[in-house]
Design an enzyme around this catalytic site. Structure first.
Site, PDB file in Angstrom:
ATOM      1  N   ARG A 151       0.840  -0.858   0.052  1.00 43.05           N
ATOM      2  CA  ARG A 151      -0.060   0.016  -0.039  1.00 43.05           C
ATOM      3  C   ARG A 151       0.964   1.464  -0.097  1.00 43.05           C
ATOM      4  NH1 ARG A 151      -2.078  -3.554   4.059  1.00 43.05           N
ATOM      5  NH2 ARG A 151      -3.925  -4.291   3.889  1.00 43.05           N
ATOM      6  N   LYS A 175      -1.587  -2.021   7.888  1.00 43.28           N
ATOM      7  CA  LYS A 175      -2.864  -1.410   8.998  1.00 43.28           C
ATOM      8  C   LYS A 175      -2.954  -1.890  10.452  1.00 43.28           C
ATOM      9  CE  LYS A 175      -6.231  -0.734   4.914  1.00 43.28           C
ATOM     10  NZ  LYS A 175      -7.525  -0.843   4.497  1.00 43.28           N
ATOM     11  N   HIS A 250      -2.193   2.031  -5.980  1.00 46.13           N
ATOM     12  CA  HIS A 250      -3.053   0.719  -5.489  1.00 46.13           C
ATOM     13  C   HIS A 250      -3.123  -0.248  -6.745  1.00 46.13           C
ATOM     14  CE1 HIS A 250      -4.393  -0.474  -1.577  1.00 46.13           C
ATOM     15  NE2 HIS A 250      -5.239  -1.164  -2.189  1.00 46.13           N
ATOM     16  N   ARG A 253      -0.497  -2.758  -6.507  1.00 47.83           N
ATOM     17  CA  ARG A 253      -0.897  -3.603  -5.605  1.00 47.83           C
ATOM     18  C   ARG A 253      -2.013  -4.616  -6.058  1.00 47.83           C
ATOM     19  NH1 ARG A 253      -1.153  -4.769  -0.107  1.00 47.83           N
ATOM     20  NH2 ARG A 253      -3.360  -5.121   0.914  1.00 47.83           N
ATOM     21  N   HIS A 276      -3.815  -9.032   4.331  1.00 53.14           N
ATOM     22  CA  HIS A 276      -5.250  -9.194   4.425  1.00 53.14           C
ATOM     23  C   HIS A 276      -5.345  -9.779   5.547  1.00 53.14           C
ATOM     24  CE1 HIS A 276      -6.023  -8.215  -0.035  1.00 53.14           C
ATOM     25  NE2 HIS A 276      -5.851  -7.109   0.398  1.00 53.14           N
ATOM     26  N   TYR A 285      -9.655 -11.084  -5.972  1.00 55.04           N
ATOM     27  CA  TYR A 285      -8.691 -11.169  -7.322  1.00 55.04           C
ATOM     28  C   TYR A 285      -8.702 -12.424  -8.037  1.00 55.04           C
ATOM     29  CZ  TYR A 285      -6.599  -7.299  -4.931  1.00 55.04           C
ATOM     30  OH  TYR A 285      -6.241  -6.027  -4.463  1.00 55.04           O
TER      31      TYR A 285
END
Length: 306
Positions: A151, A175, A250, A253, A276, A285
């Site tokens: 990210r 995150k 992004h 990514r 994730h 995806y």
């Protein structure tokens, strides 16, 4: 209400480790709603208390935004900010019940992630002129972004100590301060080695403060490169290679995940590499690769034509 909002923003920063950009977005969405509620209730916004706003008013708020012609994604985001805020108020025992449990969010169309084809990604990351220090930096930056599936916020936070160049790994802080180790391919490692040996010292010499800066990627003034700066760099090379569609950091990514799955990587490994928490975030995806395969099938199979 302002006191509760301020406390909520502190909670996001301190306990949830939310970025300044995230807390600013929450504040903006909450203040937007508060302006509407003040008008609807005929009160000054500072005089409103959480119990003044029931599920009916939230539904009126949604209808108001719809009349304004706002996108469903904007409406859903603003309502999500209020959901998070009211969950916080309920946990803190400031309210007895959560009125938003009775309010449905606008349904959003599922949009598949945009990605680059492998030849496009190659052309983009190889676009910088590596004879120049800034070109060396840009090549290393784009290679790292694509090779690691990072990210933009993760790339900005990278320090020299996060890079283990001999092992070909980089430590990424994602995150909520979750760390993960991400392997880098040989091309990214070579680009980083060239940048660290030849370009970064020259950029560091431009620093006005003349202090040691541990940031991995520096701007032309020897300071940590910002998210805005990275976007400008990407835009420059997107224009240079004439990619005729909107590309963001992004997108690289998304391309990282799509290309791994296309090559046969398993979903759990891609989930771990991308940082994730939920597998469902990675599963999107598989739809991208599935759509691509479907197009190939329709174009190539004799029984699919007609």
């Amino acid at each position: 209400m302002y006191v509760h909002i301020d406390n909520f923003l502190v909670y996001l920063r301190v306990e949830k480790n939310a970025s300044p950009r995230t807390t600013e977005s929450y504040q903006k969405d909450l203040f937007h709603g508060l302006d509407y509620f003040a008008s609807r209730l005929g009160k000054e916004d500072h005089a409103i208390v959480p119990s003044d706003i029931d599920h009916r008013i939230f539904r009126h708020y949604l209808a108001h935004m719809q009349k304004q012609g706002l996108a469903r994604a904007t409406m859903a985001r603003r309502l999500a900010a209020w959901r998070s805020f009211y969950r916080y108020l309920y946990r803190e025992k400031i309210i007895d019940g959560n009125p938003l449990l009775r309010v449905a969010s606008p349904k959003l169309e599922k949009r598949l992630p945009r990605f680059l084809y492998e030849d496009e990604a190659k052309e983009l990351v190889e676009a910088p002129d590596t004879k120049q220090p800034l070109g060396m930096r840009d090549r290393a930056l784009l290679e790292t972004l694509y090779a690691g599936g990072l990210r933009i916020s993760e790339l900005v936070l990278l320090d020299l100590g996060d890079l283990d160049i001999s092992s070909g790994y980089i430590r990424v802080t994602g995150k909520r301060a979750r760390e993960r180790l991400v392997p880098l391919g040989s091309m990214a490692v070579e680009a980083l080695q060239a940048y660290l040996a030849k370009a970064r010292p020259r950029l560091m010499a431009n620093s006005v403060a003349k202090k040691i800066n541990n940031a991995l990627f520096l701007n032309c003034r020897g300071e940590r490169l910002s998210a805005r700066g990275i976007r400008k760099i990407l835009d420059k090379y997107v224009e240079k290679v004439s990619l005729e569609r909107k590309i963001s950091p992004h997108t690289l990514r998304h391309s990282f995940a799509t290309h791994l799955l296309n090559a046969g990587a398993d979903l759990r490994s891609v989930q771990e590499l991308m940082g994730h928490v939920r597998l469902s975030s990675t599963q999107v995806y598989t739809h991208v690769t599935g759509e691509r395969l479907k197009k190939v099938y329709r174009k190539s199979h004799p029984r699919a034509k007609g």
